[in-house]
Design an enzyme around this catalytic site. Structure first.
Site: not given
Length: 381
Positions: A84, A201, A325, A329
């Site tokens: 990431c 998530c 959030k 992502h």
């Protein structure tokens, strides 16, 4: 390295479920947005870095994916993949190329197309037995449970992070999830992996982002309000920290080490940072990362969030963009998107989510989980 590299242009696509856009579309949209922002055409680019993690059948496994999409040939282009931290590490490599004197103007671009692949979420990679059945929420939940037990916080503290970041994202036209949520909604959402419910998530997202960087001493040829790279750091720890007997599950050493490198290069401490884009793949991750980055002591990140100090009008705003959030992502694009937000904030161009008069901003990614981290510090010239 401090003040040797400048950011003269940034671009970003809308993040979200972009089924109408191809991987190449995202690259082109982000790149040409950044070219326009910098006031250059493609002929000015000496080298490029492509950050992409899971390009799949849509391409991206080599630098030619960037070259073919942009018709950017006959110059060095490098693909970067580092969990990431892919996007911020691509940016770091672009800065090193300029500092080494091998390029004057560099394109850094992150792109990811995750929504129209065959499976749900992210495919799991790793050992066929030891990694069997694990998931990103499940792995981060191991550490979150230990942390919450040790420091005595509950799910309501995690929920305050979700409420804050959704509020910020609702004011961001490029965010994936532009909606506010209440603490009650967060706590009543279906559980994904305890203690994480659905709103704890980040979403799986498509998107692209780009930055144009150059030697700082020529930056004024392009614009007066360029942003300077003050420092950066990258640190790697064991790839399976949950099998490391010294891993305490209370935070990530890679973030602590990368932050120390970046602060030392910039000649600042965490107290000098005015706002930060922090890796919040899960609500607990933001809390732990604010501690590992030095914004508060270990165990105090929950109180920082609960007291509202990480809101846009707080003393250390965290994720004014909405964060992973709410903004989403797309792994390879996220770090470059954070650079985009930092530049917008430092120029005073962030609109409804503008932090008051910032001088220094920080972008941070952690992946693995926790095995690799990259920190970038940017400042006004």
């Amino acid at each position: 390295m401090k003040d040797q590299v400048a950011v003269i242009g940034v671009g970003c696509t809308k993040f979200g479920d972009l089924f109408e856009k191809s991987y190449e579309d995202l690259i082109c949209d982000a790149a040409f947005d950044a070219y326009a922002d910098a006031g250059i055409d493609q002929g000015a680019i000496d080298a490029a870095y492509l950050g992409t993690y899971l390009p799949g059948p849509n391409g991206g496994k080599a630098a030619v994916s960037l070259a073919d999409a942009l018709r950017l040939y006959d110059r060095p282009i490098t693909r970067v993949e580092n969990y990431c931290a892919t996007g911020t590490d691509a940016f770091r490599n672009g800065c090193l190329a300029i500092a080494a004197g091998v390029a004057e103007v560099v394109l850094v671009l992150g792109a990811e197309k995750l929504k129209d692949r065959g499976g749900r979420g992210l495919p799991r990679l790793g050992h066929p037995l030891l990694a069997k059945g694990n998931s990103a929420p499940g792995l981060f939940a191991l550490a979150a449970n230990r942390y919450m037990h040790t420091f005595g916080i509950g799910r309501e503290t995690l929920a305050k992070v979700a409420v804050k970041n959704h509020f910020n994202g609702a004011h961001n036209p490029k965010a994936h999830l532009q909606m506010e949520v209440t603490e009650e909604q967060v706590l009543k959402a279906p559980i994904i992996a305890w203690p994480f419910g659905l709103f704890d998530c980040c979403p799986t997202t498509d998107g692209g982002a780009a930055a144009i960087i150059c030697r700082a001493d020529i930056a004024r040829r392009f614009r007066d309000d360029y942003v300077l790279v003050k420092g950066f750091g990258l640190a790697v720890t064991p790839g399976r920290p949950y099998f490391d007997p010294t891993f305490d599950y209370l935070g990530f050493r890679s973030t602590q080490m990368a932050a120390q490198q970046a602060y030392a290069m910039a000649g600042v401490t965490a107290k000098d940072i005015d706002f930060a884009e922090v890796h919040d793949c899960f609500t607990w991750t933001e809390i732990s990362n604010t501690e590992d980055l030095g914004f508060c002591a270990k165990g105090e990140g929950g109180r920082l969030a609960a007291e509202g100090r990480t809101r846009i009008d707080g003393d250390i705003p965290i994720n004014p963009s909405g964060g992973l959030k709410s903004f989403g992502h797309p792994i390879g694009a996220s770090g470059v998107r954070m650079i985009y937000e930092c530049v917008q904030q430092l120029r005073g161009q962030a609109g409804d989510r503008q932090v008051k008069s910032p001088e220094l901003g920080l972008a941070h990614n952690v992946g693995g989980p926790g095995a690799v981290s990259c920190v970038i510090i940017l400042g006004r010239n």
